[in-house]
Design a protein around this motif. Structure first.
Motif, PDB file in Angstrom:
ATOM      1  N   UNK A  32       0.812  -1.214   0.000  1.00 18.13           N
ATOM      2  CA  UNK A  32       0.000   0.000   0.000  1.00 18.13           C
ATOM      3  C   UNK A  32       0.849   1.269   0.000  1.00 18.13           C
ATOM      4  N   UNK A  33       2.054   1.193   0.557  1.00 18.47           N
ATOM      5  CA  UNK A  33       2.867   2.393   0.749  1.00 18.47           C
ATOM      6  C   UNK A  33       4.182   2.389  -0.031  1.00 18.47           C
ATOM      7  N   UNK A  34       4.576   1.256  -0.575  1.00 17.36           N
ATOM      8  CA  UNK A  34       5.870   1.126  -1.240  1.00 17.36           C
ATOM      9  C   UNK A  34       5.685   0.815  -2.716  1.00 17.36           C
ATOM     10  N   UNK A  35       6.758   0.983  -3.484  1.00 16.01           N
ATOM     11  CA  UNK A  35       6.693   0.792  -4.931  1.00 16.01           C
ATOM     12  C   UNK A  35       7.634  -0.329  -5.378  1.00 16.01           C
ATOM     13  N   UNK A  36       7.247  -0.997  -6.452  1.00 20.00           N
ATOM     14  CA  UNK A  36       8.122  -1.978  -7.088  1.00 20.00           C
ATOM     15  C   UNK A  36       9.126  -1.211  -7.947  1.00 20.00           C
ATOM     16  N   UNK A  79      15.954   6.030 -13.987  1.00 17.41           N
ATOM     17  CA  UNK A  79      15.507   7.288 -14.611  1.00 17.41           C
ATOM     18  C   UNK A  79      14.838   7.056 -15.962  1.00 17.41           C
ATOM     19  N   UNK A  80      15.345   6.157 -16.773  1.00 20.90           N
ATOM     20  CA  UNK A  80      14.760   5.889 -18.091  1.00 20.90           C
ATOM     21  C   UNK A  80      13.952   4.611 -18.152  1.00 20.90           C
ATOM     22  N   UNK A  81      13.672   4.013 -16.997  1.00 22.19           N
ATOM     23  CA  UNK A  81      12.937   2.742 -16.943  1.00 22.19           C
ATOM     24  C   UNK A  81      11.442   2.975 -17.200  1.00 22.19           C
ATOM     25  N   UNK A  82      10.723   1.913 -17.601  1.00 17.25           N
ATOM     26  CA  UNK A  82       9.279   2.054 -17.805  1.00 17.25           C
ATOM     27  C   UNK A  82       8.547   2.304 -16.485  1.00 17.25           C
ATOM     28  N   UNK A  83       7.349   2.852 -16.591  1.00 19.21           N
ATOM     29  CA  UNK A  83       6.488   3.058 -15.419  1.00 19.21           C
ATOM     30  C   UNK A  83       5.900   1.714 -14.992  1.00 19.21           C
ATOM     31  N   UNK A  84       5.322   1.672 -13.815  1.00 16.40           N
ATOM     32  CA  UNK A  84       4.752   0.434 -13.281  1.00 16.40           C
ATOM     33  C   UNK A  84       3.636  -0.099 -14.182  1.00 16.40           C
ATOM     34  N   UNK A  85       2.832   0.779 -14.761  1.00 17.15           N
ATOM     35  CA  UNK A  85       1.714   0.318 -15.606  1.00 17.15           C
ATOM     36  C   UNK A  85       2.222  -0.510 -16.789  1.00 17.15           C
ATOM     37  N   UNK A  86       3.277  -0.060 -17.425  1.00 14.64           N
ATOM     38  CA  UNK A  86       3.856  -0.780 -18.566  1.00 14.64           C
ATOM     39  C   UNK A  86       4.542  -2.060 -18.102  1.00 14.64           C
ATOM     40  N   UNK A  87       5.338  -1.966 -17.046  1.00 20.28           N
ATOM     41  CA  UNK A  87       6.116  -3.107 -16.565  1.00 20.28           C
ATOM     42  C   UNK A  87       5.218  -4.225 -16.042  1.00 20.28           C
ATOM     43  N   UNK A  88       4.178  -3.883 -15.285  1.00 22.57           N
ATOM     44  CA  UNK A  88       3.333  -4.921 -14.685  1.00 22.57           C
ATOM     45  C   UNK A  88       2.533  -5.655 -15.754  1.00 22.57           C
ATOM     46  N   UNK A  89       2.083  -4.956 -16.787  1.00 24.54           N
ATOM     47  CA  UNK A  89       1.382  -5.613 -17.882  1.00 24.54           C
ATOM     48  C   UNK A  89       2.333  -6.552 -18.636  1.00 24.54           C
ATOM     49  N   UNK A 112       2.678  -7.776  -6.645  1.00 24.85           N
ATOM     50  CA  UNK A 112       2.312  -7.936  -8.055  1.00 24.85           C
ATOM     51  C   UNK A 112       0.800  -7.888  -8.220  1.00 24.85           C
ATOM     52  N   UNK A 113       0.078  -8.571  -7.354  1.00 26.09           N
ATOM     53  CA  UNK A 113      -1.384  -8.600  -7.414  1.00 26.09           C
ATOM     54  C   UNK A 113      -1.953  -7.187  -7.288  1.00 26.09           C
ATOM     55  N   UNK A 114      -1.532  -6.474  -6.253  1.00 24.25           N
ATOM     56  CA  UNK A 114      -2.090  -5.144  -6.001  1.00 24.25           C
ATOM     57  C   UNK A 114      -1.783  -4.184  -7.149  1.00 24.25           C
ATOM     58  N   UNK A 115      -0.570  -4.231  -7.677  1.00 24.55           N
ATOM     59  CA  UNK A 115      -0.194  -3.329  -8.769  1.00 24.55           C
ATOM     60  C   UNK A 115      -0.882  -3.701 -10.071  1.00 24.55           C
ATOM     61  N   UNK A 116      -1.025  -4.993 -10.348  1.00 20.95           N
ATOM     62  CA  UNK A 116      -1.726  -5.418 -11.563  1.00 20.95           C
ATOM     63  C   UNK A 116      -3.193  -5.014 -11.508  1.00 20.95           C
ATOM     64  N   UNK A 117      -3.806  -5.163 -10.359  1.00 20.81           N
ATOM     65  CA  UNK A 117      -5.210  -4.777 -10.208  1.00 20.81           C
ATOM     66  C   UNK A 117      -5.369  -3.257 -10.314  1.00 20.81           C
ATOM     67  N   UNK A 118      -4.513  -2.515  -9.629  1.00 21.94           N
ATOM     68  CA  UNK A 118      -4.596  -1.046  -9.649  1.00 21.94           C
ATOM     69  C   UNK A 118      -4.323  -0.483 -11.042  1.00 21.94           C
ATOM     70  N   UNK A 119      -3.312  -1.001 -11.703  1.00 27.28           N
ATOM     71  CA  UNK A 119      -2.887  -0.443 -13.001  1.00 27.28           C
ATOM     72  C   UNK A 119      -3.689  -0.947 -14.188  1.00 27.28           C
ATOM     73  N   UNK A 124      -4.356 -11.233 -10.446  1.00 26.62           N
ATOM     74  CA  UNK A 124      -3.299 -12.226 -10.647  1.00 26.62           C
ATOM     75  C   UNK A 124      -3.768 -13.515  -9.982  1.00 26.62           C
ATOM     76  N   UNK A 125      -4.218 -14.470 -10.790  1.00 28.43           N
ATOM     77  CA  UNK A 125      -4.837 -15.687 -10.249  1.00 28.43           C
ATOM     78  C   UNK A 125      -3.946 -16.920 -10.373  1.00 28.43           C
ATOM     79  N   UNK A 126      -2.703 -16.748 -10.793  1.00 24.80           N
ATOM     80  CA  UNK A 126      -1.788 -17.889 -10.919  1.00 24.80           C
ATOM     81  C   UNK A 126      -1.580 -18.542  -9.558  1.00 24.80           C
ATOM     82  N   UNK A 127      -1.627 -19.887  -9.533  1.00 27.28           N
ATOM     83  CA  UNK A 127      -1.232 -20.598  -8.325  1.00 27.28           C
ATOM     84  C   UNK A 127       0.269 -20.413  -8.147  1.00 27.28           C
ATOM     85  N   UNK A 128       0.753 -20.638  -6.916  1.00 28.92           N
ATOM     86  CA  UNK A 128       2.161 -20.373  -6.642  1.00 28.92           C
ATOM     87  C   UNK A 128       2.730 -21.359  -5.636  1.00 28.92           C
ATOM     88  N   UNK A 129       4.043 -21.521  -5.699  1.00 27.69           N
ATOM     89  CA  UNK A 129       4.792 -22.406  -4.815  1.00 27.69           C
ATOM     90  C   UNK A 129       5.804 -21.556  -4.062  1.00 27.69           C
TER      91      UNK A 129
END
Length: 190
Positions: A32-36, A79-89, A112-119, A124-129
């Motif tokens: 909620x407060x930090x960025x990827x 500085x020249x990296x993509x924004x979260x919206x582009x990267x998360x997609x 990843x879930x929170x950013x994908x949903x927000x952006x 993100x429904x993938x199962x995980x290990x």
């Protein structure tokens, strides 16, 4: 602050041969407060490395000296990296429907879930290990089960740790050693 109810995939206790190891670097511990600031995913097919996705991400706020010291990621690097919206997609498209894997992976999945949903409005429904679960079972006598401690136990090189792609590689090496050890013990118990 209300607790986020996530409709994410399920945590699995499994030894898949086809999966995608994921890792992120962030500016803090709270989705909620930090960025990827970095996402990496390494796809494995039949247990062999198949493809790699890796990107830095330009945050909205400056990276603190503490985070730069921990990760090696500086404000100049993003500085020249993509924004979260582009990267998360892009991450989502790379991962597809793969089983996700990581070390203490709930941390990564929640960001990843929170950013994908927000952006993107996508769950993100993938199962995980979570490889940490295997480390807790296989190595109860270690002083801790941090990924670098488990890697050191198995003689896995950790130089470059705390960069997402390198952490994916360390995680996968730990997964293979832990899987083999747990399978061997299971067969000995029969």
């Amino acid at each position: 602050m209300s607790k986020v109810i996530r409709k994410k995939g399920r945590s699995r206790l499994a030894f898949p041969e086809d999966y995608c190891v994921v890792d992120i670097e962030t500016t803090g511990l709270s989705p909620e407060e930090s960025e990827i600031i970095e996402i990496a995913a390494v796809r494995y097919r039949g247990g062999k490395k198949d493809a790699v996705f890796s990107t830095l991400i330009k945050p909205q706020h400056r990276i603190t000296p503490f985070i730069t010291g921990l990760t090696g990621i500086s404000n100049e690097m993003v500085a020249g990296a993509p924004c979260i919206e582009t990267a998360i997609r892009s991450f989502y498209e790379f991962a597809g429907g793969d089983m996700l894997m990581g070390y203490n992976v709930n941390f990564d999945i929640n960001f990843l879930y929170d950013n994908l949903l927000r952006c993107c409005g996508i769950h993100l429904t993938n199962d995980f290990v979570d490889v940490l679960r295997f480390a807790r079972k296989a190595l109860p006598l270690l002083p801790d089960r941090c990924q670098t401690t488990v890697a050191a136990h198995y003689g896995i090189e950790t130089k470059g740790a705390h960069r997402a792609e390198k952490d994916c590689e360390i995680c996968n090496a730990c997964y293979i050693r832990l899987r083999d050890e747990l399978v061997r013990r299971s067969e000995e118990d029969k």
